[in-house]
Motif scaffolding. Sequence first.
Motif, PDB file in Angstrom:
ATOM      1  N   GLU A   1     -13.533   0.620 -24.788  1.00 20.31           N
ATOM      2  CA  GLU A   1     -14.731   0.861 -23.982  1.00 20.31           C
ATOM      3  C   GLU A   1     -14.270   1.010 -22.533  1.00 20.31           C
ATOM      4  N   THR A   2     -14.566   2.139 -21.935  1.00 21.76           N
ATOM      5  CA  THR A   2     -14.192   2.396 -20.552  1.00 21.76           C
ATOM      6  C   THR A   2     -15.476   2.562 -19.743  1.00 21.76           C
ATOM      7  N   VAL A   3     -15.608   1.727 -18.727  1.00 29.02           N
ATOM      8  CA  VAL A   3     -16.783   1.781 -17.863  1.00 29.02           C
ATOM      9  C   VAL A   3     -16.296   2.000 -16.435  1.00 29.02           C
TER      10      VAL A   3
ATOM     11  N   ALA B   1     -22.511  -5.079 -25.938  1.00 32.30           N
ATOM     12  CA  ALA B   1     -23.302  -4.372 -24.930  1.00 32.30           C
ATOM     13  C   ALA B   1     -24.780  -4.744 -25.036  1.00 32.30           C
TER      14      ALA B   1
ATOM     15  N   VAL C   1     -22.777   4.162 -12.908  1.00 31.47           N
ATOM     16  CA  VAL C   1     -22.130   3.691 -14.142  1.00 31.47           C
ATOM     17  C   VAL C   1     -21.967   4.831 -15.151  1.00 31.47           C
ATOM     18  N   THR C   2     -20.762   4.932 -15.700  1.00 33.04           N
ATOM     19  CA  THR C   2     -20.517   5.779 -16.863  1.00 33.04           C
ATOM     20  C   THR C   2     -19.770   4.936 -17.891  1.00 33.04           C
ATOM     21  N   MET C   3     -20.111   5.120 -19.148  1.00 31.87           N
ATOM     22  CA  MET C   3     -19.456   4.366 -20.219  1.00 31.87           C
ATOM     23  C   MET C   3     -19.062   5.319 -21.327  1.00 31.87           C
TER      24      MET C   3
END
Length: 101
Positions: A7-9, A68, A89-91
């Motif tokens: 998971e990359t945020v 999440a 924010v981008t996930m």
Amino acid sequence: MTKHIIETVTFRLKDGVKPADFAKSATAMNAYVSGCTGFIARRLSYNADGLWIEHIEWQDMDAAKAAAAGIGAPEGNRPFLSAIDGPTVTMTHTELEVSVN
């Protein structure tokens, strides 16, 4: 075999939030994240332009989604979450292909 999920945020902090203060709230969130089923590892970094990048490795997508879904419930997570500028924010979730420790 199911591949682990990364998971990359990416995000920026709200105006006036100091990185050192934010790092303390991020450390306080470790209890929640590490207590989630399927948690493997977490890394948080930022660059000179103020872009933060969080990588969390999960056993599978179900674990990532469950974590999440519950992240806003613990009161101890609120300082971390409230310091983030929401519109930035981008996930993404990707399957781990290669890893070296």
